[in-house]
Write an enzyme that holds these catalytic residues in place. Sequence first.
Site, PDB file in Angstrom:
ATOM      1  N   LYS A 144      30.925  -7.326  19.144  1.00 14.51           N
ATOM      2  CA  LYS A 144      29.501  -7.308  18.774  1.00 14.51           C
ATOM      3  C   LYS A 144      28.935  -8.688  19.090  1.00 14.51           C
ATOM      4  CE  LYS A 144      29.113  -3.798  15.161  1.00 14.51           C
ATOM      5  NZ  LYS A 144      28.993  -3.524  13.715  1.00 14.51           N
ATOM      6  N   PHE A 165      26.777   0.289  13.078  1.00 16.11           N
ATOM      7  CA  PHE A 165      28.058   0.381  12.398  1.00 16.11           C
ATOM      8  C   PHE A 165      28.893   1.458  13.099  1.00 16.11           C
ATOM      9  CE2 PHE A 165      31.112   1.535   9.159  1.00 16.11           C
ATOM     10  CZ  PHE A 165      31.508   0.271   8.711  1.00 16.11           C
ATOM     11  N   ASP A 169      37.031   2.147   9.985  1.00 20.78           N
ATOM     12  CA  ASP A 169      36.922   3.012   8.802  1.00 20.78           C
ATOM     13  C   ASP A 169      35.593   2.881   8.069  1.00 20.78           C
ATOM     14  OD1 ASP A 169      37.349   0.380   7.720  1.00 20.78           O
ATOM     15  OD2 ASP A 169      37.943   1.311   5.841  1.00 20.78           O
ATOM     16  N   ASP A 209      32.843  -9.400  15.064  1.00 20.65           N
ATOM     17  CA  ASP A 209      31.430  -9.280  14.699  1.00 20.65           C
ATOM     18  C   ASP A 209      30.852 -10.694  14.615  1.00 20.65           C
ATOM     19  OD1 ASP A 209      29.042  -8.428  13.625  1.00 20.65           O
ATOM     20  OD2 ASP A 209      29.866  -7.697  11.744  1.00 20.65           O
ATOM     21  N   GLU A 269      42.685  -7.209  17.726  1.00 21.73           N
ATOM     22  CA  GLU A 269      41.607  -6.938  16.766  1.00 21.73           C
ATOM     23  C   GLU A 269      40.885  -5.652  17.138  1.00 21.73           C
ATOM     24  OE1 GLU A 269      40.272  -7.911  14.097  1.00 21.73           O
ATOM     25  OE2 GLU A 269      40.329 -10.088  13.823  1.00 21.73           O
ATOM     26  N   GLY A 313      42.550  -2.085  10.768  1.00 24.35           N
ATOM     27  CA  GLY A 313      41.642  -1.585  11.818  1.00 24.35           C
ATOM     28  C   GLY A 313      42.232  -1.536  13.212  1.00 24.35           C
TER      29      GLY A 313
END
Length: 190
Positions: free
Chosen positions: A125, A146, A153, A97, A93, A42
């Site tokens: 988040k 999301f 992805d 989350d 990162e 990511g």
Amino acid sequence: MMSTFVEVVSRTALKERVEQLGAEISADLKGEVPVMVGVLHGSVVFLADLVRAMSIDLEVEFLSLTRFGHDGQIGIAMDIAEALEGRHVVLVEDIVDTGLTLASMRRLLEVRNPATIRTVTLLDKAPRRIVEVDLEYRGFEVGDEFLLGYGLDWKGHYRNVSSLWAVMDLEVLQADPLAFARHLGISPEV
Ligand code: 5GP
């Protein structure tokens, strides 16, 4: 009717913020040669832009994690090639989350005795955090939608989309993973 897919951070806004982060990290680590550790997959897009926005000498390494179950337990699937002893490590990162991944990863790296560990995340988040974890730099604080694009992805797709999008109804993607590709006009299907 509201669209299922909504652009939430434009290319221009991403570029501007990544440049600010690069300048800030460079200033904080002036005189050092940090190891920038990208957490696969990511963070790849963010890392590529971030390191080019940095004005100091640095090294790039990658780390790949495996997950066990849903409680955030992780192991290292592909390790960093470099010894971290005495080095200034910056974990890169895409998104933090619950914080479980980052907390475990910091623990795994702390035992290698780096001089310092910092984390930079493009997206935070924050309201969804379950464990408290140090987060030195963040690009944007986001809600609990999301997100896709700029490295993030859905089943391996959409990492190359150059801005960030929110999925307002995840069921649409669950039923049809290529729905976003069609929305963008990049699906091979006619
Ligand atoms: P945490 O352990 O902090 O809950 O999980 C972080 C990981 O969850 C991220 O590295 C990413 O793989 C995934 N994740 C969390 N939120 C999102 C999101 O909005 N979009 C995507 N694509 N992945 C997410």
